[in-house]
Write an enzyme that holds these catalytic residues in place. Structure first.
Site, PDB file in Angstrom:
ATOM      1  N   ARG A 100       0.868  -1.186   0.000  1.00 16.49           N
ATOM      2  CA  ARG A 100       0.000   0.000   0.000  1.00 16.49           C
ATOM      3  C   ARG A 100       0.892   1.219   0.000  1.00 16.49           C
ATOM      4  NH1 ARG A 100      -5.124   1.563   3.777  1.00 16.49           N
ATOM      5  NH2 ARG A 100      -5.992   0.059   2.312  1.00 16.49           N
ATOM      6  N   ASP A 224     -17.296   6.890  -0.293  1.00 19.59           N
ATOM      7  CA  ASP A 224     -15.944   6.809   0.280  1.00 19.59           C
ATOM      8  C   ASP A 224     -15.654   8.147   0.957  1.00 19.59           C
ATOM      9  OD1 ASP A 224     -13.291   6.121   0.840  1.00 19.59           O
ATOM     10  OD2 ASP A 224     -12.564   6.554  -1.186  1.00 19.59           O
TER      11      ASP A 224
HETATM   12  N1   CP Z   1     -11.142  -0.171   3.045  1.00 19.28           N
HETATM   13  C1   CP Z   1      -9.837  -0.121   3.411  1.00 19.28           C
HETATM   14  O1   CP Z   1      -8.926  -0.293   2.591  1.00 19.28           O
HETATM   15  O2   CP Z   1      -9.633   0.102   4.729  1.00 19.28           O
HETATM   16  P1   CP Z   1      -8.224   0.366   5.441  1.00 19.28           P
HETATM   17  O3   CP Z   1      -7.698   1.668   4.907  1.00 19.28           O
HETATM   18  O4   CP Z   1      -8.528   0.386   6.894  1.00 19.28           O
HETATM   19  O5   CP Z   1      -7.291  -0.765   5.061  1.00 19.28           O
HETATM   20  N1  NVA Z   2      -9.993   6.897  -0.851  1.00 19.75           N
HETATM   21  C1  NVA Z   2      -9.553   6.412   0.442  1.00 19.75           C
HETATM   22  C2  NVA Z   2      -9.800   4.944   0.555  1.00 19.75           C
HETATM   23  C3  NVA Z   2      -9.471   4.345   1.881  1.00 19.75           C
HETATM   24  C4  NVA Z   2      -9.708   2.861   1.924  1.00 19.75           C
HETATM   25  C5  NVA Z   2      -8.075   6.739   0.620  1.00 19.75           C
HETATM   26  O1  NVA Z   2      -7.309   6.568  -0.329  1.00 19.75           O
HETATM   27  O2  NVA Z   2      -7.698   7.175   1.706  1.00 19.75           O
END
Ligand code: CP
Ligand code: NVA
Length: 312
Positions: A100, A224
């Protein structure tokens, strides 16, 4: 296909395979409890995570492996070691890398220099593993026949809106992104790519700037957060104002079909993108959706490591 770098990498058959295996893992989390026995999976995150981290670590454990969680500031990468060298080293230890971070190009580069599967666990542009959880939840709710149903995302034209449109295109669905015009609309090239995929699958891709018409007869109302991780703080005030008409509340839900559900990838900010009565109300399926993060990541790891995800 070695990696899952972006939602558009997946074919419809891949998604069907993954959500079917995920359903098996929902019924019996330990049905493949030696698939990763004596192996490790690296999970590298330069942004916070609650669900994706817990889902990933739990999925690895259920497959008999050991997760190695690495925070953004813990690798030599932060001190100038290259992405390519990092990828080579991780490949020598782990059986997969879940990552991530901010730039999609960094995940692409990790994929290019790794010999193990690399899974995008969210970038600024995309969130493919979230969409697998979303689609198994949609399948459980409405079954396979989704003809005549409309699946609408409301709010920021961000990574989630991109993934939503792309996965909807892959699944042959009628998907809508209802967002402001301009700066916070989905990227034009993502929309164009979704429309290209839609030509093969029979999907309908719609971009709307009118929340009320988008909500009319919707089967799924999805949203979101308005401030994503990494969004500049000095955009906040303007963003809150521009996104306000796309907030999900009970008035918007009333425009949807009778059996409509509310979905959200979470984390949620009650009183911003969604009202508390909707997310905590009877139509909300967000908790089941969140639990499917584990089942789908488990399925993805299981099949990717075995080389069984074909790609588009
Ligand atoms: N939905 C999601 O990716 O949640 P987190 O940011 O908590 O991993
Ligand atoms: N759009 C949000 C999604 C979190 C799961 C972000 O990138 O922070």
């Amino acid at each position: 296909m070695k990696d899952l770098l972006r939602t558009a990498d997946l074919s419809r058959d891949d998604v069907e395979l993954l959500i079917s295996t995920a359903a098996d893992f929902a019924a019996d989390p330990l049905r493949a409890s030696s698939a990763l026995a004596n192996r490790t999976v690296a999970i590298y995150m330069t942004k916070p995570s609650t669900r994706t981290r817990l889902a990933s670590e739990t999925a690895v454990a259920h497959l008999g492996g050991v997760p190695i969680f690495i925070r953004g500031d813990e690798l030599q990468l932060g001190r100038g070691e290259t992405i390519a060298d990092t990828a080579r080293i991780i490949s020598g230890y782990a059986s997969a890398l879940i990552v991530r971070t901010f730039a999609q190009s960094d995940v692409d580069e990790l994929g290019a220099y790794s010999t193990i599967p690399v899974i995008n666990a969210l970038t600024d542009d995309d969130h493919p593993t979230q969409l697998l959880a979303d689609w198994i939840t949609i399948r459980e709710t409405f079954g396979k026949d989704i003809a005549g149903r409309k699946f609408v995302y409301f709010g920021d034209g961000n990574n989630m809106s991109h993934a939503w449109l792309t996965m909807g295109a892959i699944m042959g669905a009628h998907v809508v992104a209802a967002t402001p015009e301009g700066k916070w609309a989905p990227d034009a090239d993502v929309v164009a790519h979704a429309q290209e995929i839609a030509k093969e699958t029979g999907a309908t891709i719609e971009i709307s700037h009118d929340a009320h018409s988008a909500a009319k007869n919707a089967s799924v109302i999805y949203t979101d957060v308005w401030m994503s991780m990494g969004d500049p703080e000095n955009d906040r005030a303007e963003k809150m104002k521009v996104l306000a008409p796309f907030a999900v509340n009970s008035d918007l839900m009333k425009l949807a079909v009778d059996d409509a559900v509310f979905m959200h990838c979470l984390p949620a900010h009650r009183g911003e993108e969604v009202s508390a009565d909707v997310i905590d109300g009877p139509r909300s399926i967000v908790w089941r959706e969140a639990q499917h993060r584990r089942t789908t990541i488990q399925a993805l790891l299981y099949h990717l490591v075995r080389g069984e995800v074909k790609g588009r």
